[in-house]
Design a protein around this motif. Structure first.
Motif, PDB file in Angstrom:
ATOM      1  N   ASN A 181      77.241  -1.861 111.614  1.00 55.99           N
ATOM      2  CA  ASN A 181      75.892  -2.358 111.897  1.00 55.99           C
ATOM      3  C   ASN A 181      74.960  -1.912 110.783  1.00 55.99           C
ATOM      4  O   ASN A 181      74.290  -0.882 110.900  1.00 55.99           O
ATOM      5  N   PRO A 182      74.937  -2.663 109.673  1.00 55.49           N
ATOM      6  CA  PRO A 182      74.074  -2.263 108.557  1.00 55.49           C
ATOM      7  C   PRO A 182      72.612  -2.614 108.792  1.00 55.49           C
ATOM      8  O   PRO A 182      72.288  -3.561 109.531  1.00 55.49           O
ATOM      9  N   GLY A 183      71.742  -1.829 108.148  1.00 57.09           N
ATOM     10  CA  GLY A 183      70.329  -2.166 108.149  1.00 57.09           C
ATOM     11  C   GLY A 183      70.085  -3.302 107.172  1.00 57.09           C
ATOM     12  O   GLY A 183      71.006  -4.048 106.827  1.00 57.09           O
ATOM     13  N   GLY A 215      65.302   0.178 108.806  1.00 63.76           N
ATOM     14  CA  GLY A 215      66.365   0.904 108.130  1.00 63.76           C
ATOM     15  C   GLY A 215      66.951   0.082 106.997  1.00 63.76           C
ATOM     16  O   GLY A 215      67.143  -1.128 107.129  1.00 63.76           O
ATOM     17  N   LEU A 216      67.243   0.735 105.872  1.00 64.34           N
ATOM     18  CA  LEU A 216      67.745   0.054 104.684  1.00 64.34           C
ATOM     19  C   LEU A 216      69.085   0.663 104.259  1.00 64.34           C
ATOM     20  O   LEU A 216      69.386   1.815 104.573  1.00 64.34           O
ATOM     21  N   VAL A 217      69.863  -0.113 103.494  1.00 60.36           N
ATOM     22  CA  VAL A 217      71.145   0.397 103.005  1.00 60.36           C
ATOM     23  C   VAL A 217      71.562  -0.375 101.764  1.00 60.36           C
ATOM     24  O   VAL A 217      71.222  -1.543 101.591  1.00 60.36           O
ATOM     25  N   ASP A 218      72.315   0.284 100.909  1.00 60.65           N
ATOM     26  CA  ASP A 218      72.835  -0.309  99.669  1.00 60.65           C
ATOM     27  C   ASP A 218      74.097  -1.112  99.991  1.00 60.65           C
ATOM     28  O   ASP A 218      74.961  -0.661 100.739  1.00 60.65           O
ATOM     29  N   TYR A 239      79.711   1.524 113.820  1.00 56.16           N
ATOM     30  CA  TYR A 239      79.032   2.498 112.957  1.00 56.16           C
ATOM     31  C   TYR A 239      77.749   1.906 112.391  1.00 56.16           C
ATOM     32  O   TYR A 239      77.752   0.817 111.806  1.00 56.16           O
ATOM     33  N   ILE A 240      76.661   2.636 112.567  1.00 54.71           N
ATOM     34  CA  ILE A 240      75.386   2.272 111.953  1.00 54.71           C
ATOM     35  C   ILE A 240      75.430   2.658 110.484  1.00 54.71           C
ATOM     36  O   ILE A 240      75.847   3.762 110.128  1.00 54.71           O
ATOM     37  N   LEU A 241      74.991   1.733 109.629  1.00 57.24           N
ATOM     38  CA  LEU A 241      74.937   2.003 108.189  1.00 57.24           C
ATOM     39  C   LEU A 241      73.487   1.870 107.727  1.00 57.24           C
ATOM     40  O   LEU A 241      72.999   0.776 107.444  1.00 57.24           O
ATOM     41  N   VAL A 242      72.797   2.980 107.664  1.00 58.50           N
ATOM     42  CA  VAL A 242      71.409   3.034 107.204  1.00 58.50           C
ATOM     43  C   VAL A 242      71.247   4.287 106.358  1.00 58.50           C
ATOM     44  O   VAL A 242      71.491   5.397 106.827  1.00 58.50           O
ATOM     45  N   LEU A 301      57.911  -7.364 111.764  1.00 55.47           N
ATOM     46  CA  LEU A 301      57.080  -6.654 110.790  1.00 55.47           C
ATOM     47  C   LEU A 301      56.205  -5.585 111.443  1.00 55.47           C
ATOM     48  O   LEU A 301      55.678  -4.699 110.760  1.00 55.47           O
ATOM     49  N   TYR A 302      56.036  -5.667 112.764  1.00 57.75           N
ATOM     50  CA  TYR A 302      55.220  -4.681 113.474  1.00 57.75           C
ATOM     51  C   TYR A 302      56.057  -3.776 114.379  1.00 57.75           C
ATOM     52  O   TYR A 302      55.520  -2.925 115.079  1.00 57.75           O
ATOM     53  N   ASP A 303      57.351  -3.970 114.334  1.00 58.78           N
ATOM     54  CA  ASP A 303      58.257  -3.130 115.112  1.00 58.78           C
ATOM     55  C   ASP A 303      58.799  -2.018 114.227  1.00 58.78           C
ATOM     56  O   ASP A 303      59.198  -2.257 113.087  1.00 58.78           O
ATOM     57  N   THR A 304      58.802  -0.804 114.756  1.00 64.67           N
ATOM     58  CA  THR A 304      59.362   0.325 114.014  1.00 64.67           C
ATOM     59  C   THR A 304      60.673   0.738 114.668  1.00 64.67           C
ATOM     60  O   THR A 304      60.677   1.230 115.799  1.00 64.67           O
TER      61      THR A 304
END
Length: 338
Positions: A181-183, A215-218, A239-242, A301-304
């Protein structure tokens, strides 16, 4: 033999490069409308030797197929032991819901069924952080944060969640699988879609920012983890990928400075962007112009939503590429090519 779906997309194209570092040949399916030559550009980010790029490209065994073409898939799956399923349709427009279901859910069901039929050893499915629910106490979202069907989920998220259900169904029938689950994925080569759109906006500099975060990822981390998970004994896990959680204000400020532009200075209220979205909808309705600002995009854009990647880091004993290094590398490529 390894099979890759979505090989001409951001994740699939970078994945093919890394797979070809370890294997003599890799099979990839593609649609006739796909630009396979794009892969040579992607490979050029890793090697400057044209002859080496051509040689690597020639080792890809291409099969014409889409993931809803059963006969073509049966041909593509012959002799396959591992599958990387990266193909997907990305849209946040509710008008595309039927197409999203057809490709993301039914297409994934077809891949799972072929894996079972051909006794594939392992499937790696590329999902998204959008299929994870939020936390009640605003703590970091992890792999145990269950999907909330009552939330304002985008049509894309709904169909990716449905695709995950097909993968889990496959595991109940004996398939070994892992889900990543990538960002938001940053990487070179695709400047008009996904994070490339963010790069376009950042390169121009904008005076406003929204209050959300993400969340960001390469892309290199994504494909590296995919390969490690698929080669490991790990099965039936997600697996989260962030690599970095960041507010949009900070992200756009970083990009603006990288492109020598003025950083955003003023926060814009959500209702104002919703008005812009309504005008955008009206022009689409009357003049058939392409939608540029969907309501789902405004909501995001307004959700964190910030994420915890400790599970994959602990189990694979890895460190993500520092995102500052990712942005530096990707922005330099963007400057050269734009």
């Amino acid at each position: 033999m390894i099979l890759v779906t979505g090989g001409t997309g951001l994740v699939g194209s970078h994945l093919l490069y890394f797979l070809l570092q370890e294997h003599n040949a890799v099979r990839a399916i593609y649609r006739e409308s796909s630009d396979r030559e794009k892969l040579k550009q992607i490979f050029s980010y890793y090697s400057s030797e044209i002859s080496e790029i051509e040689k690597m490209y020639s080792r890809i065994e291409w099969v014409v197929a889409n993931i809803n073409d059963i006969p073509a898939l049966e041909t593509a799956f012959k002799g396959i032991t591992r599958v990387y399923h990266a193909a997907a349709f990305i849209s946040f427009n509710s008008k595309d819901f039927r197409k999203l279901k057809k490709i993301n859910i039914e297409g994934t069901a077809n891949i799972v069924n072929q894996c079972l039929l051909h006794k594939v050893e392992k499937l790696c499915y590329v999902s998204t952080i959008a299929t994870l629910g939020s936390t009640v106490d605003s703590s970091l979202i992890n792999e145990k944060s269950d999907w909330n069907p009552e939330a304002k989920n985008s049509v894309y998220a709904i169909t990716k969640y449905g695709a995950e259900m097909e993968v889990w169904r496959g595991t109940q029938e004996g398939l070994n699988a892992v889900i990543v689950n990538p960002g938001v994925i940053f990487g070179e080569g695709f400047w008009s879609t996904g994070s490339g759109i963010i790069m376009n906006i950042g390169s121009r500099g904008i005076p406003i920012y929204t209050s959300g975060g993400v969340g960001l990822v390469d892309v290199r981390d994504v494909v590296s983890v995919m390969i490690k998970l698929t080669q490991s004994e790990i099965k039936n896990e997600r697996y989260i990928l962030v690599s970095k959680n960041i507010f949009y204000k900070d992200l756009m400020t970083t990009l603006a400075l990288a492109f020598n532009k003025k950083p955003p200075r003023k926060s814009i209220q959500k209702w104002k962007l919703m008005m812009v979205s309504n005008v955008d909808w009206f022009f689409n309705l009357i003049f058939r112009t392409k939608r540029k600002l969907l309501k789902a995009t405004v909501h995001s854009l307004y959700d964190t939503s910030f994420y915890d990647s400790s599970k994959v880091k602990n189990e694979l004993v890895l460190n993500f590429i520092p995102f500052e290094d990712t942005l530096s590398r990707v922005t330099e490529s963007y400057k050269i090519e734009s």
